[in-house]
Design a protein around this motif. Structure first.
Motif, PDB file in Angstrom:
ATOM      1  N   THR A 146     -34.057  31.977 -43.743  1.00 16.10           N
ATOM      2  CA  THR A 146     -33.614  31.349 -44.992  1.00 16.10           C
ATOM      3  C   THR A 146     -32.163  30.899 -44.850  1.00 16.10           C
ATOM      4  O   THR A 146     -31.397  31.457 -44.047  1.00 16.10           O
ATOM      5  CB  THR A 146     -33.729  32.336 -46.150  1.00 16.10           C
ATOM      6  N   PRO A 147     -31.711  29.924 -45.613  1.00 18.33           N
ATOM      7  CA  PRO A 147     -30.313  29.472 -45.552  1.00 18.33           C
ATOM      8  C   PRO A 147     -29.335  30.602 -45.862  1.00 18.33           C
ATOM      9  O   PRO A 147     -28.273  30.696 -45.247  1.00 18.33           O
ATOM     10  CB  PRO A 147     -30.258  28.368 -46.609  1.00 18.33           C
ATOM     11  N   GLU A 148     -29.666  31.479 -46.810  1.00 14.50           N
ATOM     12  CA  GLU A 148     -28.770  32.572 -47.138  1.00 14.50           C
ATOM     13  C   GLU A 148     -28.574  33.517 -45.968  1.00 14.50           C
ATOM     14  O   GLU A 148     -27.447  33.969 -45.673  1.00 14.50           O
ATOM     15  CB  GLU A 148     -29.310  33.343 -48.351  1.00 14.50           C
ATOM     16  N   ALA A 149     -29.686  33.837 -45.268  1.00 13.97           N
ATOM     17  CA  ALA A 149     -29.583  34.723 -44.114  1.00 13.97           C
ATOM     18  C   ALA A 149     -28.789  34.071 -42.998  1.00 13.97           C
ATOM     19  O   ALA A 149     -28.006  34.722 -42.298  1.00 13.97           O
ATOM     20  CB  ALA A 149     -30.979  35.114 -43.633  1.00 13.97           C
ATOM     21  N   ARG A 150     -28.986  32.764 -42.829  1.00 13.32           N
ATOM     22  CA  ARG A 150     -28.249  32.031 -41.792  1.00 13.32           C
ATOM     23  C   ARG A 150     -26.753  32.025 -42.093  1.00 13.32           C
ATOM     24  O   ARG A 150     -25.928  32.243 -41.208  1.00 13.32           O
ATOM     25  CB  ARG A 150     -28.777  30.589 -41.721  1.00 13.32           C
ATOM     26  N   ILE A 151     -26.386  31.830 -43.350  1.00 12.64           N
ATOM     27  CA  ILE A 151     -24.978  31.845 -43.743  1.00 12.64           C
ATOM     28  C   ILE A 151     -24.373  33.227 -43.518  1.00 12.64           C
ATOM     29  O   ILE A 151     -23.251  33.369 -43.032  1.00 12.64           O
ATOM     30  CB  ILE A 151     -24.842  31.416 -45.216  1.00 12.64           C
ATOM     31  N   GLU A 152     -25.136  34.265 -43.874  1.00 15.09           N
ATOM     32  CA  GLU A 152     -24.638  35.625 -43.687  1.00 15.09           C
ATOM     33  C   GLU A 152     -24.390  35.919 -42.212  1.00 15.09           C
ATOM     34  O   GLU A 152     -23.386  36.541 -41.837  1.00 15.09           O
ATOM     35  CB  GLU A 152     -25.645  36.616 -44.270  1.00 15.09           C
TER      36      GLU A 152
END
Length: 215
Positions: free
Chosen positions: A46-52
């Motif tokens: 997910t984009p959120e996991a990638r950002i994290e």
């Protein structure tokens, strides 16, 4: 009576026995949601996991950079101190030899008889000449950061003084320098040559003053 003239088209309409025609996939085309082994495919990140993940990597790289920069600053500071010490104390060995000449001048003065009225003119001129040479020599040494300290009457300091003898004394507190054979020489505040001293053990006066008799 059997009809031997059956139409060829009707023969092809009968499926072959033992062959399943349902549920098969066309070669080269996989069913969506299935991988090569028949299991389900992994869900995309997910984009959120990638950002994290990226933020964690940035934080780690920043920490490494801060540590590397701090280490570089420490190395530069140490190098600067080493260069400064080398510049200031490069003449240490030479200075230690030079102060020997200054001490010889002091010994020459000490060997002359005390000044008296009506003394020989030659003795007077000799004393004045040695005193003038000593003052000039000491001034030259001081301009180059070489200084001397007379420890007479001061507490014994093992960092600056070297005890050559220990004698009882009623005039000096115990543990104090009662006589100095040579002064302490320093180069820009660093000990160059310790003073050769005689340390008082202390007597009646020192005891009455409550001075510790141990050196």
């Amino acid at each position: 009576m059997t009809d031997h003239n059956a139409s060829p088209e009707t023969a092809h309409d009968v499926p072959e026995q033992g062959v399943e025609t349902s549920g098969t996939n066309t070669p080269g085309h996989e069913t969506p949601g299935m991988n090569e082994t028949g299991g389900e495919t992994l869900e995309e990140t997910t984009p959120e996991a990638r950002i994290e993940t990226l933020e964690a990597q940035v934080a780690e790289l920043k920490d490494r950079w801060v540590r590397s920069e701090a280490e570089s600053q420490n190395i530069r500071a140490r190098a600067k101190r080493d260069i400064e010490d080398a510049r200031q104390y490069a003449i240490q060995k030479f200075a230690r030899d030079v102060v020997e000449a200054a001490e010889n001048l002091q010994r020459g003065l000490a060997s002359l008889p005390p000044k008296t009225e009506g003394e020989d003119v030659l003795i007077t001129k000799l004393r004045e000449g040695i005193e003038g040479t000593e003052r000039s020599f000491i001034n030259i040494l001081e301009r180059h950061g070489i200084t001397c300290e007379d420890p007479t009457g001061k507490p014994f300091d093992a960092n600056l003084h070297q005890a050559m003898a220990e004698q009882p004394s009623d005039q000096h507190p115990s543990g104090h320098v009662m006589q100095s054979w040579t002064p302490a020489w320093l180069l820009k505040g660093r000990l160059l040559k310790p003073a050769m001293v005689v340390v008082a053990k202390g007597g009646a006066q020192a005891a009455s003053q409550g001075v510790d008799k141990t050196v």
